[in-house]
Each structure stands twice: as C-alpha cells, then as structure tokens.
Design a protein around this motif. Structure first.
Motif, short mmCIF file in Angstrom:
data_model
loop_
_atom_site.label_atom_id
_atom_site.label_comp_id
_atom_site.label_asym_id
_atom_site.label_seq_id
_atom_site.Cartn_x
_atom_site.Cartn_y
_atom_site.Cartn_z
N ILE A 41 5.70 6.23 3.10
CA ILE A 41 4.60 5.91 4.02
C ILE A 41 5.09 5.00 5.13
O ILE A 41 4.75 5.18 6.31
N LEU A 42 5.91 4.01 4.77
CA LEU A 42 6.45 3.08 5.77
C LEU A 42 7.31 3.82 6.78
O LEU A 42 7.22 3.57 7.99
N LEU A 57 3.29 -3.88 9.16
CA LEU A 57 3.35 -2.69 8.31
C LEU A 57 4.41 -2.86 7.23
O LEU A 57 4.19 -2.50 6.06
N THR A 58 5.54 -3.42 7.61
CA THR A 58 6.62 -3.66 6.65
C THR A 58 6.19 -4.67 5.60
O THR A 58 6.41 -4.48 4.39
N THR A 86 3.58 -3.16 3.22
CA THR A 86 4.22 -2.19 2.32
C THR A 86 5.00 -2.92 1.23
O THR A 86 4.93 -2.57 0.04
N ALA A 138 5.50 4.22 -1.28
CA ALA A 138 5.30 3.18 -0.27
C ALA A 138 6.35 3.25 0.82
O ALA A 138 6.05 3.11 2.01
N MET A 139 7.61 3.50 0.43
CA MET A 139 8.69 3.59 1.41
C MET A 139 8.52 4.82 2.30
O MET A 139 8.79 4.77 3.51
N THR A 199 6.91 2.64 -5.54
CA THR A 199 7.83 2.10 -4.53
C THR A 199 8.30 3.20 -3.60
O THR A 199 8.34 3.02 -2.37
#
Length: 411
Positions: A21-22, A202-203, A206, A18-19, A15
């Motif tokens: 990267i976002l 993208l959001t 993710t 992923a955040m 998680t």
C-alpha cells in the motif's frame, strides 16, 4: 536473534500488505508531484511531461541572477507591458492563459513582488499589476517594514513577548547581509517540499501498523509464556525486538524518502539548491536563514526524528497494553489532534501546538510558523528546538520500552 525478530516482522502478511500500500501511495504522490508542473504554450494550452519541464526551465533560466533593484524594476516594467497588450486587456480565458505563458519565466519573481508589496497577512495576486518600476527600491525594505507594522498590532502585543518580537526583528535584519537575493530555476525543490510532508506522514502511518505488532505479537499468538520462559527472553530477545523495530523503521523511512527525492529531482533537476528559501514564495516571510539544500536536510532528518519518536511511542503502548489496536491509535491521535485545537486561543496553547511532533513531519509549513521558546533567557524558533527535544525523548524511550517489556515478561 536480531535476524529472527526481523524475519518475524517481515513475514507477517499485514506487514507485506502495508508495504505494498505504501509503495502504491508513493507512486501516486510522485505522479502528482511530477504532473503538478506544466508549461503554458503560445496557444495558452498546458503541456505536461519532461519536454514541458525543460521548456519551463529554459524560460525561468532567462531571469536567473541577482535580484537587484534594476532587475526588479525590469520585471515590473515587463509585467506592465504584457498587461497592456491586446491579449493582456482581454477578458477571454484563453487570452489570459496566453499572457500567463508570456510571464511564466518571471512568475516566481512576480509572486515575490506580491508578498513584498502586500501587508504582512495579505496575499493579493494582482498587487504587482499596480506597481511601477520606481517601486523596485522598496522591494527588500518592505519585508521588515510590514513585519514591524504587524508586530505593533494589539493581537501580537498580547501573543508575543517583547523578547520574541525583538528576536523576529533581528532575524529579519540578518537577511540584509544577503541582499540582493540570487534567483534561479528551482522547480525541483519546490515540488519536493510541496508533497514531502505527505510522503513522511504516509510512511509514518504505515510503519505504525508494523510497530504496533512488534511487542504485542507474542500475546496475539499466545506464545508469550514460551517467550518469557526462554533463557534470553528477558534480555537479548527483548533487545532484539527493539533493535529489529528501530532497524525496520529506519530502513523503510530512508528508502521511501530516497525514492521520492530521486524521482522528483530526477525529473526537475537539482538547480537552485543554494538559493535562500526566501526566494520561494512560501519562504518569503520565514525567519529561518536556510538554503533549499539545507531545508531538504532538515525535512528528511526532522521527518525521521518525528517518525522515530511516534513509532517508539507506539511500541511502548504496544508493550504496555499488549494490544496492537491501542498502539496503532497513538500516532493517529497525535497527528490529527492539532486539527481540533485552536492554537490562537491563548499564547500557552499556541506554544503547546508548536512543539507537537507533527511539526517535525511538515517542516515546509513549520518554517513559516511563528512559534518561539525562551530557554536560558534566549529565544529560539520551534525548529531550533524540536529536533533536539524529540531526539532526547526518543533516546529516553528506548530503555523505557526495554524495561517495560522485561517487567511484563517477569510477570
């Protein structure tokens, strides 16, 4: 218990990665949104940054006001005058850039002229160069005229019903009460809408990695027997998982969209919020009667509803299959499947394409697509139907996910 489930989501290394990267992708998208606008100086060179944006704003503000027949005639005359200068007749690239710089104050209006005086499915950039001031009287009438010509084509007679064609004409006629349109600098909203779908997608993608592990986590850690055997495992714990997922999705989505909006509008300003979307080249043909501000609200809420539905579907697959891999493929399939289907092959397939959830994720494009649905004898555009349709489906999915996971726990 809700706090515990939230903690389980956010302590996962996956998680956090992923955040990160976002956040990185959001920063890149904001950079392109801000750097995508430039001002052409007197030497024909492009300038970027806040100072350039302010210069462009000042140039466009000179043409702000009602787009009356007289103003349209003035734009045509000024465009012709600049074309007839020595640099305007030159084939030198730098000279062409200089002339473009002279025109950038009324460039948006020039693009509206292009759409007004081209056929319905044409976009000839040089069409305004052949106009004369007397043509200004046709500026608004051409919009409905070209629509009617397009509707008379054999293909549209096959693809659209009589009710749908009548609906389109009536929607176009509704704009008659709003002419002449008001024009103003609105670069902030144009740039915001231009890349809003990218940010939403993208959001959503993710978050799919986060949602895919919410209900399959216990199986991955081999802790399902303990979870199911606990006193609240079949009730409050399952509800806490669902609540933690919904809360995480909501917070992340609105935080990302708020940051994106704050950056773009912070650089460009909020001028033009009350302009009709038809004053923007991308919205000229739209049959939806909205202002830029209303489109913004629809973009944010539509993206949220679409994201929420896809994440709930992801959680359902995760709960049913016990596999995060199977779950995470769901949004990818629904997002990219339309790319492989020819929506124009038949009216039925076209209607299916028009109501897929990806249409909510890209409201800017959906506003100019002609998808219609007849309900109770009345015709509605896709964006009249989609938010309600997917809100209802999302509400239905919540108890379904709850019951599915409870049954698995009972087994």
């Amino acid at each position: 218990m809700l706090y515990y489930e939230l903690k389980k989501i956010w302590v996962r290394p996956g998680t956090r990665i992923a955040m990160l990267i976002l956040i990185g992708m959001l920063a890149i998208t904001c950079y392109f949104a801000v750097h995508g606008v430039y001002y052409v100086n007197e030497n024909g060179d492009n300038e970027y940054g806040i100072a350039a944006i302010q210069k462009l704003k000042a140039a466009k503000k000179e043409w702000s006001g009602l787009l009356t027949e007289e103003v349209i005639a003035d734009v045509i005359a000024e465009n012709t005058r600049l074309n007839e200068t020595e640099k305007g007749r030159s084939e030198n690239v730098q000279d062409s850039n200089i002339v473009f710089g002279w025109k950038q104050g009324f460039h948006d209006i020039r693009l509206l002229l292009m759409y007004s005086f081209c056929k319905f499915q044409e976009a000839d950039y040089y069409r305004p160069d052949s106009l004369v001031p007397e043509d200004a009287r046709f500026f608004y009438g051409n919009r409905l005229l070209h629509l009617q010509e397009w509707l008379e084509e054999e293909e549209q007679q096959y693809r659209l019903s009589d009710k749908e064609r009548d609906f389109l004409v009536r929607r176009y006629e509704m704009l008659e009460a709003h002419k002449p349109f008001y024009y103003d600098y609105a670069e902030g909203w144009k740039q915001l809408f231009h890349l809003a779908a990218t940010v939403v997608m993208l959001t959503m993608l993710t978050l799919s990695f986060v949602a895919a592990h919410i209900f399959s986590g216990e199986f991955g850690y081999k802790a399902d027997s303990v979870f199911y055997a606990s006193y609240h495992g079949r009730g409050r714990a399952t509800a806490a998982k669902l609540g933690a997922g919904l809360l995480s999705i909501t917070i992340v989505y609105f935080a990302v969209m708020f940051l994106y909006s704050a950056v773009v509008l912070g650089f460009f300003g909020t001028d033009g919020a009350e302009l009709l979307i038809q004053t923007n080249q991308g919205g000229w043909k739209s049959f939806y009667l909205l202002t830029n501000w209303q489109q913004y609200v629809l973009t944010i809420l539509g993206g949220y509803i679409g994201t929420l539905f896809l994440m709930l579907l992801t959680m359902l697959v995760s709960a049913r299959t016990k596999s995060p891999v199977a779950a995470v493929t769901v949004p990818f399939i629904l997002l990219f499947l339309p790319s492989f289907i020819d929506g124009g092959s038949s009216p039925f397939i076209g209607k299916i394409m028009g109501i897929l959830p990806d249409r909510l994720l890209d409201v800017n494009v959906s506003l100019v697509l002609f998808y219609f649905y007849e309900i109770g004898g009345k015709v509605f555009g896709a964006l009249h139907v989609l938010p309600i349709f997917y809100t209802v489906l999302s509400i239905i999915l919540i108890p379904v996910i709850y019951q599915v996971y409870r049954k698995l726990s009972a087994g």
